[in-house]
Scaffold this motif. Structure first.
Motif, PDB file in Angstrom:
ATOM      1  N   SER A 171      42.428  66.476  98.493  1.00 53.45           N
ATOM      2  CA  SER A 171      41.216  67.223  98.181  1.00 53.45           C
ATOM      3  C   SER A 171      41.589  68.459  97.368  1.00 53.45           C
ATOM      4  N   TYR A 172      40.652  68.947  96.571  1.00 56.41           N
ATOM      5  CA  TYR A 172      40.918  70.075  95.678  1.00 56.41           C
ATOM      6  C   TYR A 172      39.867  71.154  95.885  1.00 56.41           C
ATOM      7  N   SER A 173      40.324  72.380  96.010  1.00 58.56           N
ATOM      8  CA  SER A 173      39.422  73.514  96.138  1.00 58.56           C
ATOM      9  C   SER A 173      38.971  73.957  94.750  1.00 58.56           C
ATOM     10  N   SER A 176      40.700  76.873  92.999  1.00 55.22           N
ATOM     11  CA  SER A 176      41.997  76.724  92.338  1.00 55.22           C
ATOM     12  C   SER A 176      41.870  76.129  90.938  1.00 55.22           C
ATOM     13  N   LEU A 177      40.632  76.000  90.466  1.00 54.67           N
ATOM     14  CA  LEU A 177      40.389  75.379  89.161  1.00 54.67           C
ATOM     15  C   LEU A 177      39.824  76.381  88.167  1.00 54.67           C
ATOM     16  N   ARG A 188      44.059  73.007  86.681  1.00 53.36           N
ATOM     17  CA  ARG A 188      44.590  73.523  87.948  1.00 53.36           C
ATOM     18  C   ARG A 188      45.412  74.776  87.669  1.00 53.36           C
ATOM     19  N   LEU A 194      46.134  66.993  89.136  1.00 51.98           N
ATOM     20  CA  LEU A 194      44.987  66.226  89.596  1.00 51.98           C
ATOM     21  C   LEU A 194      45.368  64.757  89.541  1.00 51.98           C
TER      22      LEU A 194
END
Length: 271
Positions: A171-173, A176-177, A188, A194
């Motif tokens: 999963s990606y916050s 942070s992008l 990122r 990714l």
């Protein structure tokens, strides 16, 4: 014309015998199929003053295309129709009041038609310049170990969620992008990558709509309005420039509207 979400739609149908004469039926059933393929059968009422005429009121709950199927027995008859329900907040560059004023309409009797062409105008403008009315979009990308991914619609206002579609995926916050507003590139910031099948939810559009886009929308709206009303006493074409077709939209867009949109035009091949 499309109905507003939550509005009541009066559905009507006529039962006729094989000779074409209106006739009361032994049974009358109407089935409404919603966009998600679920169905509902509202209670049907026969007009007390005219045998063979039936109606029911249906309160809309879902945006999209609905189909309507009437079936009668004794005599056996059937009738099929469709209607559309628009989104709760359909995108429109011009307000109804602005559109009515630009078309020099004092009465509100044509508001349904004005709203229809106003929405069509917005779609036409966004074909050339990307999203104008700020709203959410969702799209999926297959990413193979990359620091970046490019979203399809610009200008991007913010990425609100990134969801992996693979079991056990990372999963990606969104914190942070980094998002490049004009190119749609998502990067990122922590140096990571990714990866996988990812679903991006983001907002795109303009928080402030430039005057050249608003002016172009006004010209297109007037052109579409006068063109389709030509047979009712208006000037066919609205006196607009119809000299050259526009790729993808034929003669629907006057050239002077395109000139106004030119500063914000998308690069070739991007729509």
């Amino acid at each position: 014309m499309p109905f507003d979400l939550g509005a009541t739609v009066r559905l009507s149908g006529e039962c006729r015998d094989p000779g074409g004469t209106l006739a009361s039926a032994a049974t009358a059933v109407v089935t409404v199929t919603l966009p998600d393929e679920t169905t509902i059968s509202p209670t049907v009422t026969e007009d007390p003053d005219t045998a063979g005429k039936y109606w029911t009121d249906y309160v809309t709950t879902t945006p999209g295309r609905h189909s309507v199927r009437w079936v009668w027995t004794e005599p056996a008859a059937a009738y099929t129709d469709v209607f559309d329900v628009q989104e709760e907040a359909p995108p429109a560059i011009l307000s109804l009041a602005d559109a009515r004023q630009h078309l020099n309409l004092v009465s509100t009797k044509d508001d349904g038609e004005v709203r229809f062409w106003n929405t069509a105008t917005t779609r036409a403008v966004e074909y050339f310049v990307g999203p104008v009315v700020a709203r959410s979009f969702t799209e999926e990308h297959q990413v193979r170990v990359s620091r970046t991914v490019v979203l399809h619609r610009t200008p991007v206002l913010a990425v609100t969620a990134v969801t992996t579609l693979l079991t056990g995926g990372v999963s990606y916050s969104v914190d942070s992008l980094h998002v490049d507003r004009d190119t749609g590139e998502v990067l990122r910031l922590d140096g990571g990558r990714l990866d996988g099948r990812l679903r991006f939810t983001y907002r795109a559009g303009r928080t402030v709509i430039p005057e050249n886009i608003t002016a172009g929308a006004r010209i297109i709206l007037e052109h579409l309005w006068l063109t389709q009303r030509g047979s009712r006493g208006g000037l066919a074409g609205g006196g607009q420039d119809l000299s050259e077709p526009v790729p993808g939209l034929g003669y629907a867009i006057p050239n002077r509207a395109l000139q106004l949109l030119e500063p914000d035009r998308l690069p070739p091949g991007v729509a």
